[in-house]
Design a protein around this motif. Sequence first.
Motif, PDB file in Angstrom:
ATOM      1  N   LEU A 183      -2.855  75.288   6.164  1.00 29.26           N
ATOM      2  CA  LEU A 183      -4.005  75.767   6.936  1.00 29.26           C
ATOM      3  C   LEU A 183      -3.793  75.482   8.426  1.00 29.26           C
ATOM      4  O   LEU A 183      -3.270  74.421   8.794  1.00 29.26           O
ATOM      5  CB  LEU A 183      -5.287  75.089   6.464  1.00 29.26           C
ATOM      6  N   PRO A 184      -4.206  76.402   9.295  1.00 28.16           N
ATOM      7  CA  PRO A 184      -3.992  76.186  10.731  1.00 28.16           C
ATOM      8  C   PRO A 184      -4.854  75.057  11.272  1.00 28.16           C
ATOM      9  O   PRO A 184      -6.019  74.915  10.894  1.00 28.16           O
ATOM     10  CB  PRO A 184      -4.410  77.531  11.344  1.00 28.16           C
ATOM     11  N   ARG A 185      -4.252  74.257  12.117  1.00 26.65           N
ATOM     12  CA  ARG A 185      -5.024  73.192  12.763  1.00 26.65           C
ATOM     13  C   ARG A 185      -5.857  73.791  13.901  1.00 26.65           C
ATOM     14  O   ARG A 185      -5.695  74.970  14.261  1.00 26.65           O
ATOM     15  CB  ARG A 185      -4.099  72.097  13.291  1.00 26.65           C
ATOM     16  N   VAL A 191      -1.281  82.591   9.964  1.00 28.77           N
ATOM     17  CA  VAL A 191      -1.004  83.869   9.311  1.00 28.77           C
ATOM     18  C   VAL A 191      -0.306  83.586   7.985  1.00 28.77           C
ATOM     19  O   VAL A 191       0.739  82.933   7.953  1.00 28.77           O
ATOM     20  CB  VAL A 191      -0.110  84.781  10.182  1.00 28.77           C
ATOM     21  N   PHE A 192      -0.907  84.063   6.888  1.00 31.93           N
ATOM     22  CA  PHE A 192      -0.296  83.936   5.569  1.00 31.93           C
ATOM     23  C   PHE A 192       0.263  85.299   5.169  1.00 31.93           C
ATOM     24  O   PHE A 192      -0.491  86.245   4.930  1.00 31.93           O
ATOM     25  CB  PHE A 192      -1.321  83.488   4.523  1.00 31.93           C
ATOM     26  N   ASP A 193       1.585  85.398   5.117  1.00 35.13           N
ATOM     27  CA  ASP A 193       2.249  86.606   4.627  1.00 35.13           C
ATOM     28  C   ASP A 193       2.427  86.412   3.128  1.00 35.13           C
ATOM     29  O   ASP A 193       3.369  85.771   2.680  1.00 35.13           O
ATOM     30  CB  ASP A 193       3.601  86.764   5.341  1.00 35.13           C
ATOM     31  N   ARG A 194       1.521  86.953   2.351  1.00 33.73           N
ATOM     32  CA  ARG A 194       1.251  86.585   0.956  1.00 33.73           C
ATOM     33  C   ARG A 194       0.588  85.214   0.991  1.00 33.73           C
ATOM     34  O   ARG A 194       0.663  84.505   1.988  1.00 33.73           O
ATOM     35  CB  ARG A 194       2.500  86.605   0.088  1.00 33.73           C
ATOM     36  N   SER A 195      -0.070  84.855  -0.102  1.00 31.55           N
ATOM     37  CA  SER A 195      -0.919  83.669  -0.018  1.00 31.55           C
ATOM     38  C   SER A 195      -1.224  83.091  -1.396  1.00 31.55           C
ATOM     39  O   SER A 195      -0.517  83.366  -2.373  1.00 31.55           O
ATOM     40  CB  SER A 195      -2.233  84.050   0.670  1.00 31.55           C
ATOM     41  N   HIS A 196      -2.324  82.318  -1.454  1.00 29.60           N
ATOM     42  CA  HIS A 196      -2.789  81.761  -2.718  1.00 29.60           C
ATOM     43  C   HIS A 196      -3.203  82.845  -3.709  1.00 29.60           C
ATOM     44  O   HIS A 196      -3.342  82.575  -4.909  1.00 29.60           O
ATOM     45  CB  HIS A 196      -3.953  80.792  -2.483  1.00 29.60           C
ATOM     46  N   TYR A 197      -3.376  84.065  -3.207  1.00 30.71           N
ATOM     47  CA  TYR A 197      -3.760  85.154  -4.108  1.00 30.71           C
ATOM     48  C   TYR A 197      -2.618  85.605  -5.008  1.00 30.71           C
ATOM     49  O   TYR A 197      -2.852  86.288  -6.023  1.00 30.71           O
ATOM     50  CB  TYR A 197      -4.344  86.314  -3.303  1.00 30.71           C
ATOM     51  N   GLU A 198      -1.398  85.204  -4.680  1.00 33.93           N
ATOM     52  CA  GLU A 198      -0.286  85.457  -5.588  1.00 33.93           C
ATOM     53  C   GLU A 198      -0.532  84.773  -6.939  1.00 33.93           C
ATOM     54  O   GLU A 198      -0.039  85.219  -7.973  1.00 33.93           O
ATOM     55  CB  GLU A 198       1.020  84.943  -4.984  1.00 33.93           C
ATOM     56  N   ASP A 199      -1.313  83.687  -6.918  1.00 36.52           N
ATOM     57  CA  ASP A 199      -1.561  82.921  -8.138  1.00 36.52           C
ATOM     58  C   ASP A 199      -2.609  83.548  -9.045  1.00 36.52           C
ATOM     59  O   ASP A 199      -2.867  83.034 -10.142  1.00 36.52           O
ATOM     60  CB  ASP A 199      -1.957  81.484  -7.775  1.00 36.52           C
ATOM     61  N   THR A 233     -12.571  77.072  10.254  1.00 32.88           N
ATOM     62  CA  THR A 233     -11.584  78.146  10.181  1.00 32.88           C
ATOM     63  C   THR A 233     -12.261  79.475   9.863  1.00 32.88           C
ATOM     64  O   THR A 233     -12.933  79.607   8.832  1.00 32.88           O
ATOM     65  CB  THR A 233     -10.515  77.854   9.114  1.00 32.88           C
ATOM     66  N   THR A 234     -12.094  80.447  10.738  1.00 33.24           N
ATOM     67  CA  THR A 234     -12.580  81.801  10.477  1.00 33.24           C
ATOM     68  C   THR A 234     -11.515  82.530   9.659  1.00 33.24           C
ATOM     69  O   THR A 234     -10.365  82.649  10.098  1.00 33.24           O
ATOM     70  CB  THR A 234     -12.838  82.558  11.786  1.00 33.24           C
TER      71      THR A 234
END
Length: 344
Positions: A183-185, A191-199, A233-234
């Motif tokens: 997560l960005p500080r 920027v997540f190029d693919r993400s937790h949604y892969e799961d 975080t937005t």
Amino acid sequence: MAKGSKKKKKDKSKNEDKKKHDVKPARKAAAKNAEKAAAKAAKADRKAAEKAAAAHEAAAAGLLARRDAVADLLRVAPGFRLADVDTGATPGFDGSRRDGEAALAAVGAELSDLQERLFAHGRTGGTRSVLLVLQGLDTAGKGGIVRHVVGLVDPQGVALRSFGVPTPEERRHHFLWRIRRALPRGGMIGVFDRSHYEDVLVARVDDLVAPEVWERRFDEINRFEAQAAAAGTTIVKVALWVSPDEQYRRLRERLERPDKLWKYDPTDVDVRLRRPAYEAAYQEVLDRTSTEVAPWYVVPADSKWYARLAVSALLHQALAGLQLDWPPADYDVDAELARLDATR
């Protein structure tokens, strides 16, 4: 020497002098004409540059004026059906590709300013950040978004992560463990190029985990994103949606061009064959995880220029929504000016 010869020599000398006198004005006239032509060309170039700059500003102003409308058109609402998306459409933008590219170039300055304000706040203790999540099928254009949209801002204020197959260490932890660590500080655009949604996409389609496992992950994801949003975080989640025909063309191009072979993976065809299963998985993701604090936006991606323009509008909306001014100095400015002047 004979008088006739002297006369001829004298006449020849006069003719040469006359020619010299005739040439000088001609050269001056030619030089003057060339100078005028150069000045005229320079003026035309300035006018063309001013016209182009004005067109860029107008394009950017038009996009920003329609920014919220574009976001509303792309945002997933109750009853949204992925099957109804026109992947070749350009919702909220009726200009040409050239207009869209001009608008993207012009809005870059706006994005850069907003990102610098965010970065400055982070450097002075601010906790706000923005997370752009990019999902999409193979060839949807995630890399192009990173290069052409995120690339418009200062790279030192960007934290880019790509999530592929989990490593052995990552497998030993909860599926969100590696996501939390990325997560960005404060002050950064993540920027997540693919993400937790892969799961809940790949894991589901490829039967990597039991249905009851990926099923409960939806609620876990919603809680996780709500916590991240509450911490400052937005979150902007973008699903780039490309048609089967356009995907085929892009995959074929990768195989036909030596400079794109590295982008091709033989498993791309395997994934393509399972597209109906992926469409069903994406539909459930959109139905169950598009929330008020972390909404999904589905961007038609057959036109790369539109997808980039649309994401730039979404990113601009997120950054502008932070309403950040420049942070004040935490030192005495006048005293520092005096100290600096004393060093001259």
